[in-house]
Design an enzyme around this catalytic site. Structure first.
Site, PDB file in Angstrom:
ATOM      1  N   ILE A 178       0.869  -1.336   0.024  1.00  0.00           N
ATOM      2  CA  ILE A 178      -0.023  -0.035   0.053  1.00  0.00           C
ATOM      3  C   ILE A 178       0.837   1.240  -0.040  1.00  0.00           C
ATOM      4  O   ILE A 178       0.679   2.236  -0.748  1.00  0.00           O
ATOM      5  CB  ILE A 178      -1.019   0.023   1.067  1.00  0.00           C
ATOM      6  CG1 ILE A 178      -2.008  -1.178   1.105  1.00  0.00           C
ATOM      7  CG2 ILE A 178      -1.595   1.373   1.320  1.00  0.00           C
ATOM      8  CD1 ILE A 178      -3.183  -1.177   1.841  1.00  0.00           C
TER       9      ILE A 178
ATOM     10  N   ASP B 200      15.274   1.306  11.197  1.00  0.00           N
ATOM     11  CA  ASP B 200      14.279   0.634  11.966  1.00  0.00           C
ATOM     12  C   ASP B 200      13.380   1.609  12.826  1.00  0.00           C
ATOM     13  O   ASP B 200      14.086   2.433  13.620  1.00  0.00           O
ATOM     14  CB  ASP B 200      15.026  -0.356  13.029  1.00  0.00           C
ATOM     15  CG  ASP B 200      14.098  -1.076  13.582  1.00  0.00           C
ATOM     16  OD1 ASP B 200      12.659  -0.834  14.087  1.00  0.00           O
ATOM     17  OD2 ASP B 200      14.474  -2.151  14.161  1.00  0.00           O
TER      18      ASP B 200
ATOM     19  N   LYS C 240       8.176  12.619  15.320  1.00  0.00           N
ATOM     20  CA  LYS C 240       9.360  13.424  16.029  1.00  0.00           C
ATOM     21  C   LYS C 240      10.533  13.761  14.982  1.00  0.00           C
ATOM     22  O   LYS C 240      11.044  14.683  14.714  1.00  0.00           O
ATOM     23  CB  LYS C 240       9.912  12.521  16.999  1.00  0.00           C
ATOM     24  CG  LYS C 240       8.964  12.477  18.535  1.00  0.00           C
ATOM     25  CD  LYS C 240       8.833  13.780  19.059  1.00  0.00           C
ATOM     26  CE  LYS C 240      10.161  13.792  19.966  1.00  0.00           C
ATOM     27  NZ  LYS C 240      10.074  14.891  20.828  1.00  0.00           N
TER      28      LYS C 240
ATOM     29  N   SER D 292      -3.482   3.215   9.838  1.00  0.00           N
ATOM     30  CA  SER D 292      -3.966   2.657  10.914  1.00  0.00           C
ATOM     31  C   SER D 292      -4.871   1.707  10.305  1.00  0.00           C
ATOM     32  O   SER D 292      -4.755   0.908   9.298  1.00  0.00           O
ATOM     33  CB  SER D 292      -4.788   3.764  11.514  1.00  0.00           C
ATOM     34  OG  SER D 292      -5.325   3.271  12.849  1.00  0.00           O
TER      35      SER D 292
ATOM     36  N   LYS E   8      -2.935   0.280  17.123  1.00  0.00           N
ATOM     37  CA  LYS E   8      -3.700   1.336  16.241  1.00  0.00           C
ATOM     38  C   LYS E   8      -4.551   2.359  16.913  1.00  0.00           C
ATOM     39  O   LYS E   8      -4.660   3.368  16.272  1.00  0.00           O
ATOM     40  CB  LYS E   8      -4.341   0.710  15.107  1.00  0.00           C
ATOM     41  CG  LYS E   8      -3.458  -0.172  13.995  1.00  0.00           C
ATOM     42  CD  LYS E   8      -2.473   0.627  13.205  1.00  0.00           C
ATOM     43  CE  LYS E   8      -1.901  -0.274  12.099  1.00  0.00           C
ATOM     44  NZ  LYS E   8      -0.746   0.577  11.443  1.00  0.00           N
TER      45      LYS E   8
ATOM     46  N   ILE F 255      -7.892  -4.731   0.848  1.00  0.00           N
ATOM     47  CA  ILE F 255      -7.494  -4.087  -0.387  1.00  0.00           C
ATOM     48  C   ILE F 255      -6.890  -5.239  -0.974  1.00  0.00           C
ATOM     49  O   ILE F 255      -5.859  -5.995  -0.822  1.00  0.00           O
ATOM     50  CB  ILE F 255      -6.189  -3.042  -0.131  1.00  0.00           C
ATOM     51  CG1 ILE F 255      -6.805  -1.817   0.782  1.00  0.00           C
ATOM     52  CG2 ILE F 255      -5.875  -2.382  -1.566  1.00  0.00           C
ATOM     53  CD1 ILE F 255      -7.930  -1.205   0.269  1.00  0.00           C
TER      54      ILE F 255
END
Length: 308
Positions: A32, A79, A139, A171, A189, A218
């Site tokens: 996606i 990561d 961040k 999410s 989530k 999807i």
């Protein structure tokens, strides 16, 4: 071989709307997220994708770049659970491509497991990848998004410079309605949604927008392909309980992304945009299956004929 444009982007979008803009996307080599980035690049932008697998990340970047002559897409091994790695990746992206104007926090982990078989380490891993990873992404990119929105004002007026200073979190809808075998993902989530809300409130005064895209089933993704190959009846049942009667296309998630990043989405902030054909309004025990988890923790399932 280049991916046909119609598979990842509707023809309603004007070419060049993201000219000279840069997108930073974690998990950008995934099914996606790669299409979201591909749509952005096709419309004039450049991009940086991150992932933990060097070969997959570099190959994904090269593949996405092929969508437009002259496009620049770099792959960085990082990561999302490591804040220092994410900060370094964002710094490299801005240095090599000139800025970070948009971001997608898309890295995620998932598997099916009943609570009885879900270890503390397994639960922690998903929380770290999905939740902590989303926090680290925000961040790392926020200083660059603040600078971007200074140059590309979020005024609601049509401006030649276009938009900037926007972030999207990826999410899922499991925590809206409850979902068996997904305690870890529901927790992760739900937290991701609230991270986005915090960014929307705290950075909105700078002109930054923060929203969530929640994909439904999807077609063509690893999970959906696995389901369709294993059980044709479950596949049919899965589609039947979606109000529009089908699985989604990756293009429909990419289109939602372009909308939120474009001038059309300038005043959309703090929203969870669910792109699932209305599935989240139906039952939580989806795919035509009612799960029964006995005390021994061995998963069994019983077909629910009312859903077939």
């Amino acid at each position: 071989m280049p991916v046909p444009r119609e598979t990842f982007l509707s023809n309603v979008w004007r070419d060049g709307i993201f000219d000279n803009k840069v997108l930073f996307c974690t998990g950008g080599a995934g099914t996606i997220c790669s299409m979201q980035v591909r749509a952005f690049v096709a419309l004039g932008g450049n991009a940086c994708i991150t992932g933990r697998n060097p070969e997959k990340t570099e190959r994904g970047a090269a593949d996405i770049a092929s969508v437009r002559p002259g496009a620049k897409v770099i792959g960085i091994v990082a990561d999302v659970r490591d804040i220092k790695a994410m900060e370094a990746a964002a710094e490299r992206c801005a240095k090599e491509l000139g800025s970070i104007d948009f971001a997608i926090a898309g890295a995620a982990g998932n598997f099916l497991a009943p609570m009885a078989q879900l270890s503390s380490n397994a639960f922690r891993t998903v929380m770290e990848i999905d939740t902590l990873g989303s926090f680290h992404t925000a961040k790392a990119v926020m200083p660059y998004l603040v600078e971007s929105v200074k140059k590309h004002k979020n005024s609601g007026k049509i401006e030649h410079a276009g938009t900037g200073g926007r972030i999207i979190f990826i999410s899922a809808s499991f925590h809206f309605r409850g979902q068996p075998l997904q305690a870890h993902v529901m927790a992760a989530k739900a937290a991701v949604d609230q991270i986005s809300s915090s960014v929307a409130m705290e950075y909105g005064p700078f002109g930054i927008t923060s929203n969530v895209i929640t994909p439904g089933p999807i077609a063509g993704t690893e999970g959906m392909e696995r389901l369709s190959k294993q059980d044709e009846q479950s596949t049919k049942a899965s589609k039947a309980i979606i109000p529009v009667g089908r699985w989604g296309e990756v293009k429909e998630i990419a289109d939602a992304t372009v909308y939120l990043f474009s001038d059309a989405g300038s005043y959309v902030n703090g929203v969870v945009l669910v792109v699932d054909g209305g599935q989240w309004r139906t039952t939580g025990a989806d795919m035509g299956t009612m799960y029964i988890i006995p005390p021994n923790g061995q998963l069994e399932n019983v077909k629910n004929s009312s859903m077939l």
